[in-house]
Design a protein around this motif. Structure first.
Motif, PDB file in Angstrom:
ATOM      1  N   GLN A  19      12.210  76.723  15.739  1.00  0.00           N
ATOM      2  CA  GLN A  19      10.982  76.524  14.965  1.00  0.00           C
ATOM      3  C   GLN A  19      11.301  75.970  13.577  1.00  0.00           C
ATOM      4  O   GLN A  19      10.626  75.062  13.087  1.00  0.00           O
ATOM      5  N   ILE A  20      12.319  76.523  12.957  1.00  0.00           N
ATOM      6  CA  ILE A  20      12.727  76.042  11.634  1.00  0.00           C
ATOM      7  C   ILE A  20      13.257  74.618  11.745  1.00  0.00           C
ATOM      8  O   ILE A  20      12.917  73.740  10.934  1.00  0.00           O
ATOM      9  N   ALA A  21      14.094  74.376  12.745  1.00  0.00           N
ATOM     10  CA  ALA A  21      14.669  73.036  12.932  1.00  0.00           C
ATOM     11  C   ALA A  21      13.571  71.996  13.140  1.00  0.00           C
ATOM     12  O   ALA A  21      13.642  70.894  12.585  1.00  0.00           O
ATOM     13  N   GLU A  22      12.560  72.338  13.931  1.00  0.00           N
ATOM     14  CA  GLU A  22      11.447  71.407  14.143  1.00  0.00           C
ATOM     15  C   GLU A  22      10.748  71.065  12.830  1.00  0.00           C
ATOM     16  O   GLU A  22      10.408  69.906  12.584  1.00  0.00           O
ATOM     17  N   LYS A  23      10.528  72.057  11.985  1.00  0.00           N
ATOM     18  CA  LYS A  23       9.855  71.822  10.707  1.00  0.00           C
ATOM     19  C   LYS A  23      10.703  70.951   9.788  1.00  0.00           C
ATOM     20  O   LYS A  23      10.181  70.074   9.093  1.00  0.00           O
ATOM     21  N   VAL A  24      12.010  71.188   9.781  1.00  0.00           N
ATOM     22  CA  VAL A  24      12.904  70.375   8.958  1.00  0.00           C
ATOM     23  C   VAL A  24      12.836  68.919   9.405  1.00  0.00           C
ATOM     24  O   VAL A  24      12.664  68.007   8.592  1.00  0.00           O
ATOM     25  N   LEU A  25      12.944  68.692  10.715  1.00  0.00           N
ATOM     26  CA  LEU A  25      12.906  67.324  11.240  1.00  0.00           C
ATOM     27  C   LEU A  25      11.546  66.674  11.018  1.00  0.00           C
ATOM     28  O   LEU A  25      11.476  65.487  10.685  1.00  0.00           O
ATOM     29  N   ALA A  42      27.875  77.410  21.045  1.00  0.00           N
ATOM     30  CA  ALA A  42      27.600  76.895  22.393  1.00  0.00           C
ATOM     31  C   ALA A  42      26.236  77.381  22.885  1.00  0.00           C
ATOM     32  O   ALA A  42      25.477  76.616  23.489  1.00  0.00           O
ATOM     33  N   ALA A  43      25.904  78.642  22.622  1.00  0.00           N
ATOM     34  CA  ALA A  43      24.607  79.185  23.034  1.00  0.00           C
ATOM     35  C   ALA A  43      23.460  78.485  22.313  1.00  0.00           C
ATOM     36  O   ALA A  43      22.419  78.193  22.918  1.00  0.00           O
ATOM     37  N   LEU A  44      23.648  78.189  21.029  1.00  0.00           N
ATOM     38  CA  LEU A  44      22.603  77.482  20.280  1.00  0.00           C
ATOM     39  C   LEU A  44      22.457  76.049  20.767  1.00  0.00           C
ATOM     40  O   LEU A  44      21.344  75.522  20.815  1.00  0.00           O
ATOM     41  N   ASP A  45      23.554  75.431  21.141  1.00  0.00           N
ATOM     42  CA  ASP A  45      23.493  74.086  21.710  1.00  0.00           C
ATOM     43  C   ASP A  45      22.593  74.095  22.945  1.00  0.00           C
ATOM     44  O   ASP A  45      21.690  73.270  23.072  1.00  0.00           O
ATOM     45  N   ARG A  46      22.799  75.061  23.823  1.00  0.00           N
ATOM     46  CA  ARG A  46      21.955  75.176  25.031  1.00  0.00           C
ATOM     47  C   ARG A  46      20.512  75.490  24.655  1.00  0.00           C
ATOM     48  O   ARG A  46      19.572  74.912  25.203  1.00  0.00           O
ATOM     49  N   ALA A  47      20.330  76.403  23.717  1.00  0.00           N
ATOM     50  CA  ALA A  47      18.978  76.830  23.336  1.00  0.00           C
ATOM     51  C   ALA A  47      18.159  75.687  22.740  1.00  0.00           C
ATOM     52  O   ALA A  47      16.956  75.591  22.992  1.00  0.00           O
ATOM     53  N   LEU A  48      18.788  74.819  21.971  1.00  0.00           N
ATOM     54  CA  LEU A  48      18.038  73.718  21.367  1.00  0.00           C
ATOM     55  C   LEU A  48      17.565  72.707  22.408  1.00  0.00           C
ATOM     56  O   LEU A  48      16.621  71.957  22.158  1.00  0.00           O
ATOM     57  N   TRP A  49      18.199  72.687  23.568  1.00  0.00           N
ATOM     58  CA  TRP A  49      17.742  71.805  24.656  1.00  0.00           C
ATOM     59  C   TRP A  49      16.639  72.455  25.481  1.00  0.00           C
ATOM     60  O   TRP A  49      15.807  71.753  26.063  1.00  0.00           O
ATOM     61  N   THR A  50      16.621  73.781  25.563  1.00  0.00           N
ATOM     62  CA  THR A  50      15.783  74.449  26.557  1.00  0.00           C
ATOM     63  C   THR A  50      14.769  75.441  26.010  1.00  0.00           C
ATOM     64  O   THR A  50      14.091  76.087  26.796  1.00  0.00           O
ATOM     65  N   SER A  55       9.721  70.443  24.586  1.00  0.00           N
ATOM     66  CA  SER A  55      10.387  70.169  23.318  1.00  0.00           C
ATOM     67  C   SER A  55      11.618  69.288  23.493  1.00  0.00           C
ATOM     68  O   SER A  55      12.184  69.193  24.569  1.00  0.00           O
ATOM     69  N   PHE A  56      12.005  68.680  22.372  1.00  0.00           N
ATOM     70  CA  PHE A  56      13.255  67.934  22.326  1.00  0.00           C
ATOM     71  C   PHE A  56      13.738  67.966  20.891  1.00  0.00           C
ATOM     72  O   PHE A  56      13.094  67.437  19.996  1.00  0.00           O
ATOM     73  N   LEU A  57      14.838  68.635  20.668  1.00  0.00           N
ATOM     74  CA  LEU A  57      15.449  68.676  19.343  1.00  0.00           C
ATOM     75  C   LEU A  57      16.776  67.946  19.411  1.00  0.00           C
ATOM     76  O   LEU A  57      17.757  68.474  19.912  1.00  0.00           O
ATOM     77  N   PRO A  58      16.821  66.701  18.957  1.00  0.00           N
ATOM     78  CA  PRO A  58      18.077  65.950  19.006  1.00  0.00           C
ATOM     79  C   PRO A  58      19.119  66.620  18.122  1.00  0.00           C
ATOM     80  O   PRO A  58      18.851  66.937  16.966  1.00  0.00           O
TER      81      PRO A  58
END
Length: 145
Positions: A19-25, A42-50, A55-58
């Motif tokens: 949610q924070i990352a989306e607002k920053v972008l 590694a877990a955050l890498d997976r979480a940002l995709w899913t 959603s899509f957080l590049p």
């Protein structure tokens, strides 16, 4: 420089951070996510995709490609290879290097409250540092200090 302390009580980091990352972008900025824990990265890498079906957080992991092109970069240290001016410290361990950014998000859980309090107090007398404390409620994040 603004430091936002985010106390994770109801939702895990994997649900709160996107949610924070989306607002920053959405604001046209870049984000550096820092964790000293390789497994957490590694877990955050997976979480940002899913984290949400639509959603899509590049993003990317530092050192695994061209860091400079990543809007969100996950790293083990506070080094913005993507030119980010905002940093999210997600492993609960405050790093003073974050003070070189325009804004820092410091996420911590129940087991990290004492360290977060020490960081909060340590920043109290720093010139030019504004601190805010956010807590989770059923309605979302509420500023408590």
């Amino acid at each position: 420089m603004q430091v936002d302390f985010y106390h994770l009580t109801l939702r895990p980091l994997e649900r709160a951070l996107p949610q924070i990352a989306e607002k920053v972008l959405a604001g046209g900025a870049r984000l550096l996510i820092v964790s000293g824990d390789e497994g957490q990265r590694a877990a955050l890498d997976r979480a940002l995709w899913t984290y949400a079906p639509a959603s899509f957080l590049p993003h990317g992991i530092a050192g695994e490609g061209d860091d400079a092109v990543q809007p969100v970069l996950i790293a083990g240290e506070v080094a913005a290879g993507n030119g980010a001016r905002m940093v999210a410290i997600v492993d609960g361990a405050w790093r003073d290097e974050a003070l070189t950014f325009d804004r820092a998000f410091h996420f911590f859980g129940e087991d990290q409250v004492a360290a977060a309090r020490a960081a909060w107090k340590g920043l109290a007398d720093r010139d030019g540092v504004e601190r805010r404390y956010w807590k989770q409620t059923e309605r979302g994040w509420e500023q408590a200090a």
